[in-house]
Enzyme design. Structure first.
Site, short mmCIF file in Angstrom:
data_model
loop_
_atom_site.label_atom_id
_atom_site.label_comp_id
_atom_site.label_asym_id
_atom_site.label_seq_id
_atom_site.Cartn_x
_atom_site.Cartn_y
_atom_site.Cartn_z
N PRO A 363 0.83 -1.23 0.00
CG PRO A 363 -0.73 -1.57 1.69
CD PRO A 363 0.58 -2.07 1.17
CB THR A 365 4.24 1.46 -3.56
OG1 THR A 365 3.19 0.56 -3.94
CG2 THR A 365 4.89 0.96 -2.29
N GLY A 366 2.10 3.94 -4.92
CA GLY A 366 1.79 4.71 -6.12
C GLY A 366 1.17 3.93 -7.25
CB THR A 368 -4.25 4.33 -7.35
OG1 THR A 368 -4.61 3.14 -6.64
CG2 THR A 368 -5.49 4.97 -7.91
CB SER A 684 12.38 -16.20 3.96
OG SER A 684 11.71 -15.38 4.89
CE LYS A 727 12.61 -11.83 3.06
NZ LYS A 727 12.71 -13.25 2.71
#
Length: 778
Positions: A363, A365-366, A368, A684, A727
């Protein structure tokens, strides 16, 4: 009185029951009944009246009549033609027919008077006090008066008689005898000898009847209003028609004529025009039915507003598109490059059968805004459809016209709002679509996004094919895990990863701060935020992959600045690292920095979260016991399996590392990840837990400046992982110098910008032997 027996003439009534305190009349035509009445008049006017089970029975016997009846007094007899007598009686006492004494020439039987056997409440058995009895009398009187007010069939003068009654038994009998009921209901009350039960039944009956009458009044009022409205509209419409005829005003067109003119001028396939014309004819014929004409009107208007063959010209200047993307977004070089490639191919081929772009990332991060910029670059109308929580297939395909409140689906409605048949439609949060008993929403989206099917997309409301092949679809999602594979195959995935702190800094200075200054009515010279302050906001006041929370913090600063300018008359405010706490309060987050010294059984792992990367400190303790494995820290199933796999691997190589064979049987191993309230899971942490276990078992220390990520197999192979950029970013923020990553992720490392990898020693490993050699102090 309980055992008093009386020999009386008997009359069997057809479909009628007489109750105590009831005054009624009935017609008698059977010879036996006429003789029984004559005999009663000679003996003192007393007669026993009871009902027949079957009305058709002409010569009733003791088995054909109810045993419980009523002793009544004959008040009047009126002779009618055809040997019929009309008898007026007054009910007095309920009684039971013991047996018939004889049947000829009339019925005569031995009856026993039935008094009330109990006057207590059934559930408690407690006798009623005078106060309770008085309350019951008043309560029943009030209910009956309310019933009288609603029911016009009951004479109003009866209210005065009820006011004079103070005895509960008489009150129940009088009201019971005057409330209209069916024959079986009267018989049920007659056979009930418990006064309290009769009281309960009667009160329930009255309240129920009051509710029925209320509902009936409401329905009648609604029907009257509807009829009045329809009648008024019809009269006004006819008057308007007559006025126009008298004035000779031919320029005024009816609604149907206007619809037909618009239909003739509409750019649409012949099939669509024929459908609209058909509905217009139906509309003409339903003008006098407002309910039907309203539904048809809405459908015709929707069909006329759809852009069937109306298209906008697409802007194909790649340089202009690159300029728009660079202006609206900082970084995201690979995403921009892929979008520009998509536009270049689209411009050269002039083919709309292009892949559906699916922007996937955390959410904020651009995703839309990239779709919005793409629409800006193409100069296309942009419509956003939020699919989050949509679980009804009709939301996509539309509702059929037969349903009340039917409307087109979201896709058709979006095309209608865009005004052209080739807009850019953003299907936002496609991963949050859900299914239920109302249909499979994902299957409906398959038809929308499949180029082979969407040329003739069928919306249930429109009822004619809608061509979606010219629409440019873009979708967004936070994760691909919940998207079905058939739907995912129709989309080309473009991953948008988390922003680095440097990227957040540039985005804040170039985009967020100017936007918030304008939004809060501030000028650039009135507020300035230093670079270090922005850095601190990114590190200590937000913990996210995107910049949404950072924008909120900048908005907080703007609001406080606006207040200071107005209240304290400040001309300008400068926010620095030192006074940042004054505007945003105490720090909310702090990175868990690397440990100061090497320790046994403590290893730093790397994790991917929905808000970016993070580090996990895995701790292992070994203690005397019986070979149990304890896992704490809210570990998920995958991490639990990784821990057991790591122990199995270490046990398999224990002889190589001179570990006693009995060690695992005589010791318990406790694996813990701090922050136990936070659930943790993912494939992981295998090599991290295996290294921590090995360190705790052998007593060898693990390097404090080292972190690792990767999954382990039973044979000790290191498997690849995802989310490497996030990470590595988390490792760098924690002050880690060396990171061990799976060898198969080497290609991913090469794609990560030097801004993240600078200062980090990234070592690829393929087996646990390499991990242990690099991680453990010798």
């Amino acid at each position: 009185m309980e055992n008093e027996r009386i020999s009386l003439p008997v009359v069997a009534l057809r479909g009628m029951t007489i109750l105590p305190e009831m005054v009624a009349h009935f017609d008698v035509s059977r010879e036996k009944s006429l003789q029984a009445i004559d005999q009663a008049m000679t003996e003192g006017e007393k007669i026993f009246l009871t009902g027949q089970y079957e009305i058709e029975t002409e010569d009733p016997d003791v088995t054909d009549i109810h045993r419980i009846g009523c002793i009544a007094t004959i008040k009047q007899i009126v002779k009618l033609p055809k040997k019929i007598s009309r008898v007026l009686i007054s009910g007095e006492q309920r009684a039971e027919l013991i047996d018939l004494e004889f049947k000829e020439p009339y019925l005569r039987g031995m009856v026993a008077v039935r008094e009330d056997v109990d006057t207590s409440w059934e559930d408690t058995g407690a006798e009623q006090s005078p106060l309770n009895l008085e309350a019951m009398v008043q309560g029943l009187r009030d209910i009956f008066k309310e019933y009288m007010a609603k029911n016009p069939k009951i004479a109003k003068e009866f209210s005065d008689q009820i006011d004079q009654i103070t005895d509960l038994k008489k009150m129940v009998n009088v009201i019971n005898a005057n409330v209209p009921m069916s024959y079986p209901e009267y018989q049920e009350f007659l056979e009930e000898t418990n006064l309290m039960k009769r009281y309960d039944k009667l009160a329930y009956k009255l309240v129920n009847e009051i509710q029925v009458l209320n509902i009936k009044e409401e329905l009648q009022e609604k029907i009257k209003e509807r009829v009045d409205k329809n009648q008024r509209e019809y009269i006004l419409r006819e008057e308007l028609k007559l006025i126009r005829e008298e004035l000779g005003d031919e320029n005024q067109l009816s609604d149907a004529d206007e619809f037909q003119q618009k239909c003739d001028a509409l750019e649409a396939p012949d099939e669509v025009k024929e459908k609209i014309s058909k509905e217009i004819r139906r509309f003409r014929n339903s003008m006098n039915n407002p309910a039907e004409s309203g539904v048809i009107r809405t459908y015709i208007e929707t069909m006329l507003d759809m852009p069937w063959d109306h298209m906008c010209k697409e802007h194909k200047d790649i340089a202009y598109a690159k300029k728009i993307l660079d202006e609206d977004h900082y970084g995201l070089d690979k995403v921009k490059e892929r979008v520009l490639e998509f536009l270049a191919v689209r411009a050269l081929t002039k083919n709309t059968d292009a892949p559906i772009l699916c922007l996937v990332g955390p959410p904020g991060t651009g995703k839309t805004s990239i779709a919005k910029s793409l629409a800006h670059a193409l100069k296309k109308p942009y419509v956003r459809i939020s699919l989050g929580g949509v679980r009804d297939e009709a939301e996509i395909r539309g509702h059929r016209k037969t349903y009340v409140g039917a409307m087109p689906g979201r896709i058709a409605a979006a095309v209608k709002n865009a005004g052209v048949k080739n807009p850019l439609l953003l299907l936002d949060e496609i991963d949050k679509v859900s299914n239920d008993y109302k249909g499979d929403t994902f299957s409906a989206l398959l038809e929308v996004l499949d180029a082979e099917q969407n040329k003739n997309f069928r919306d249930h409301y429109l009822e004619v094919p809608l061509d979606l092949s010219e629409v440019l679809f873009v979708t967004t999602a936070n994760t691909l895990q919940t998207i079905p594979r058939p739907l995912l195959d129709r989309m080309e995935v473009i991953e948008i990863s988390s922003y680095t702190e440097n990227e957040k800094l540039h985005i804040a200075r170039e985009h967020l701060i100017p936007k918030q200054l304008k939004k809060h009515g501030l000028k650039e010279k009135q507020l300035s935020i230093s670079k270090k302050a922005l850095w601190k906001i990114a590190r200590n006041y937000t913990k996210e992959a995107g910049v949404r929370q950072m924008e909120r913090k900048i908005a907080d600063i703007c609001r406080k600045t606006a207040r200071e300018i107005l209240e304290d008359k400040k001309k300008a405010v400068r926010v620095t690292e030192r006074n940042l706490e004054h505007y945003l309060g105490r720090e909310l987050f702090s990175y868990q920095m690397k440990n100061d010294k090497d320790e046994v059984g403590i290893v730093r792992g790397l994790a991917w979260t929905s808000v970016g990367g993070d580090t996990l400190q895995i701790e292992v303790n070994v203690m005397p016991g019986e070979g149990e494995i304890l896992l704490t820290g809210q570990l998920g199933d995958v991490m639990k399996e990784s821990a057991r796999t790591g122990i199995s691997y270490i046990r398999s190589v224990s002889s190589e590392h001179k570990i006693d064979e009995k060690f695992f049987k005589e010791h318990d191993i406790h694996i813990h990840i701090p922050e136990g309230a936070v659930p943790k899971d993912g494939p992981s942490a295998g090599i991290t837990m295996a290294t921590a276990i090995f360190s705790a078992v052998t007593g060898k220390k693990v390097r404090a400046d080292l972190a690792m990520t990767g999954e382990i197999t039973l044979r000790g192979r290191v498997l690849p992982i995802g989310g490497l950029k996030e990470k590595l970013l988390a490792a760098k923020n924690a002050g880690i110098l060396t990171v061990l990553v799976p060898k198969e992720n080497k290609a991913d490392v090469e794609e990560i910008s030097t801004e993240i990898t600078k200062g980090l020693e990234i070592i690829p490993v393929s087996h646990m032997d390499e991990v242990l050699k690099l991680a453990l102090k010798r």
